[in-house]
Motif scaffolding. Structure first.
Motif, PDB file in Angstrom:
ATOM      1  N   GLY A   1      -7.027  19.750 -31.546  1.00  0.00           N
ATOM      2  CA  GLY A   1      -7.109  18.560 -32.371  1.00  0.00           C
ATOM      3  C   GLY A   1      -8.089  17.525 -31.855  1.00  0.00           C
TER       4      GLY A   1
ATOM      5  N   SER B   1      -3.417  19.590 -35.746  1.00  0.00           N
ATOM      6  CA  SER B   1      -3.985  18.336 -36.235  1.00  0.00           C
ATOM      7  C   SER B   1      -5.377  18.561 -36.823  1.00  0.00           C
ATOM      8  CB  SER B   1      -4.000  17.314 -35.097  1.00  0.00           C
ATOM      9  OG  SER B   1      -4.243  16.019 -35.583  1.00  0.00           O
TER      10      SER B   1
ATOM     11  N   SER C   1       1.299  20.173 -37.076  1.00  0.00           N
ATOM     12  CA  SER C   1       1.076  18.721 -37.059  1.00  0.00           C
ATOM     13  C   SER C   1      -0.247  18.362 -37.720  1.00  0.00           C
ATOM     14  CB  SER C   1       1.101  18.192 -35.614  1.00  0.00           C
ATOM     15  OG  SER C   1       2.268  18.574 -34.952  1.00  0.00           O
ATOM     16  N   THR C   2      -0.408  18.776 -38.950  1.00  0.00           N
ATOM     17  CA  THR C   2      -1.655  18.531 -39.661  1.00  0.00           C
ATOM     18  C   THR C   2      -1.338  18.098 -41.075  1.00  0.00           C
ATOM     19  OG1 THR C   2      -3.859  19.455 -40.109  1.00  0.00           O
ATOM     20  CG2 THR C   2      -1.968  20.924 -40.448  1.00  0.00           C
TER      21      THR C   2
ATOM     22  N   THR D   1       0.707  12.624 -38.780  1.00  0.00           N
ATOM     23  CA  THR D   1       0.710  13.548 -39.925  1.00  0.00           C
ATOM     24  C   THR D   1       2.188  13.816 -40.228  1.00  0.00           C
ATOM     25  OG1 THR D   1       0.504  15.437 -38.401  1.00  0.00           O
ATOM     26  CG2 THR D   1      -1.520  14.585 -39.367  1.00  0.00           C
TER      27      THR D   1
ATOM     28  N   HIS E   1       3.747  13.892 -32.846  1.00  0.00           N
ATOM     29  CA  HIS E   1       2.520  14.561 -33.280  1.00  0.00           C
ATOM     30  C   HIS E   1       2.022  15.604 -32.288  1.00  0.00           C
ATOM     31  CE1 HIS E   1      -1.083  15.034 -35.656  1.00  0.00           C
ATOM     32  NE2 HIS E   1      -1.843  14.777 -34.616  1.00  0.00           N
TER      33      HIS E   1
END
Length: 342
Positions: A54, A128, A156-157, A280, A305
Motif C-alpha cells: 500500500g 490498500s 483494506s481497500t 477504507t 487499516h
C-alpha cells in the motif's frame, strides 16, 4: 451475490520474519520508472503469489508473509512469491508520467507479464493502494483474469472515494463528492508548498518514540495497536519524500473502478476489512464486494487499516483458501477443493 462473514482474530502465532530481501530485478516502464521486483522461493513452484503493498509502504512490509508462503505446509505446496516496490516507493523510481491510479495498474501488468508464466496459477493480493492497483489492472486488462491471474485477495481497500469514512457524515447528500474535491485541493496545496507538506507530515506521524500518539496511526490501526508495528509504519512513512507522499495522495483521490470489475468475477475473489478501519471502512468494502460477482467479504473484529501487518497469519490463511478455490486445468495439479464458507 456477495457472501459476507465475520472472522475472529486468529490465535496461531505470527510467522517468523524472513531474512533480508534478495537483490531485486528491475522492470522498466514506458515513462522510465524502474520497478524493483523481488522473487522468493522455488522458481519452478506450481503456484505463484504476487503481493502488492500500500501507500507509503514497500515490499519489505510482506516479509512475514513471504516466509510463511515459501515453506511447505501440510496439504499445500510451497509457493513462489513475488513482491515489488510501487513506483516512487522503496527502491523503485518515480518515472516521468503524471501520477494516477491507472498508471499503477499498468505497472502491475508489467510485473505480472515479466515474472509469471501461464503454466503456473497466479494469486494476486493487494493491500490498500495495492488493492486499488489490482482493480485498475482488472479494469484496464480484463483478459488477464482467468488466463494469467487465477485468484485475487483485496485487503483494506476500496472501490472509490478514498478515505470518505474519515469525515463524511452518513447520509449527507453530495458529501463524498465535496470531500473528494476538498482532498484534491489539500493535496495540490501541499505540492505547491514543501514547507507546509513537511509540517503536516511531522504532525501526522508524531514522534518515533511514541508514535501511537499521532493522529495518523490512531486512524490506521484498530483497538490496542502494537507499538512496534506502529513504529515500523512510521519509519516507512518517513523514508518516502514528503512531496511524493502528497503526489500519491492526490492520485489516490482519483481512484474509481465502480462498474468496471466484471473480470474479477471470473476468478475467486476474497475481500478482507477491519471492522475499525476508518481509511477504507467496512461500508467501502461492502460496496466493493457488491461490484464483484461472487466475491466473499470477511470482516475482522477489532482491526483497523493495517490489517495485513497486524494479522499476517490471517492473510496467509486467506491465500491458502484462494488456492483451494481456484478451479480449471491450470490448478488441477494442486488437487485442492473449495472449502465451505464458515
Amino acid at each position: 451475490m456477495t457472501a459476507s462473514v465475520a472472522l475472529a482474530s486468529p490465535t496461531a502465532p505470527a510467522p517468523v520474519p524472513a531474512g533480508p530481501l534478495r537483490p531485486p530485478r528491475t522492470v522498466t516502464t514506458d515513462d522510465g520508472a524502474e520497478i524493483a521486483v523481488y522473487e522468493h522461493g522455488d522458481p519452478d513452484a506450481a503456484v505463484t503469489v504476487l503481493l502488492c503493498h500500500g501507500w507509503t509502504m514497500s515490499a519489505q512490509s510482506w516479509r512475514p508473509h513471504i516466509d510463511a508462503l515459501t515453506r511447505p505446509r501440510q496439504g499445500f505446496p510451497a509457493v513462489r512469491t513475488i513482491t515489488y516496490d510501487q513506483r516512487g516507493h522503496g527502491s523503485s523510481t518515480r518515472g516521468g508520467e503524471v501520477l494516477d491510479m491507472a498508471l499503477l495498474g499498468d505497472d502491475l501488468a508489467r510485473v505480472v507479464t515479466a515474472t509469471t508464466r501461464r503454466s503456473a496459477p497466479l494469486v494476486v493480493v493487494g493491500h490498500s493502494m495495492g488493492g486499488m492497483a489490482i482493480q485498475q489492472l482488472a479494469a484496464g486488462r480484463p483478459a488477464l483474469f482467468g488466463d494469467r491471474v487465477g485468484a485475487v485477495g483485496l485487503i483494506s481497500t476500496c472501490l472509490n472515494e478514498v478515505t470518505e469514512g474519515l469525515t463524511v457524515p452518513a447520509g449527507l447528500p453530495g458529501g463524498a463528492r465535496r470531500l473528494s474535491r476538498a482532498r484534491q485541493r489539500v493535496a495540490d496545496g501541499l505540492l505547491r508548498s514543501p514547507r507546509s507538506a513537511r509540517t503536516v507530515h511531522r504532525l501526522l506521524t508524531g514522534p518515533l518514540s511514541h508514535p501511537t500518539t499521532a493522529p495518523l496511526w490512531r486512524a490506521v490501526f484498530g483497538a490496542g495497536p502494537h507499538t512496534e508495528s506502529v513504529r515500523e509504519g512510521a519509519r516507512a512513512f518517513r523514508e518516502i519524500p514528503v512531496l511524493a507522499i502528497a503526489e500519491f495522495y492526490a492520485a489516490l483521490t482519483t481512484h474509481d473502478c465502480a462498474g468496471r470489475l466484471g473480470a474479477l468475477g471470473r476468478v475467486p475473489t476474497r475481500i478482507l476489512v477491519g471492522a475499525l478501519d476508518c481509511v477504507t471502512p467496512p461500508a467501502q468494502a461492502r460496496r466493493l464486494a457488491d461490484d464483484i460477482p461472487g466475491a466473499v467479504l470477511q470482516t475482522v473484529p477489532g482491526q483497523g487499516h493495517d490489517l495485513p501487518y497486524e494479522r499476517p497469519v490471517l492473510v496467509v490463511e486467506t491465500v491458502h483458501t484462494l488456492l483451494r478455490e481456484m478451479t480449471g486445468p491450470r490448478s488441477g495439479e494442486l488437487a485442492l477443493t473449495a472449502p465451505a464458507v464458515r
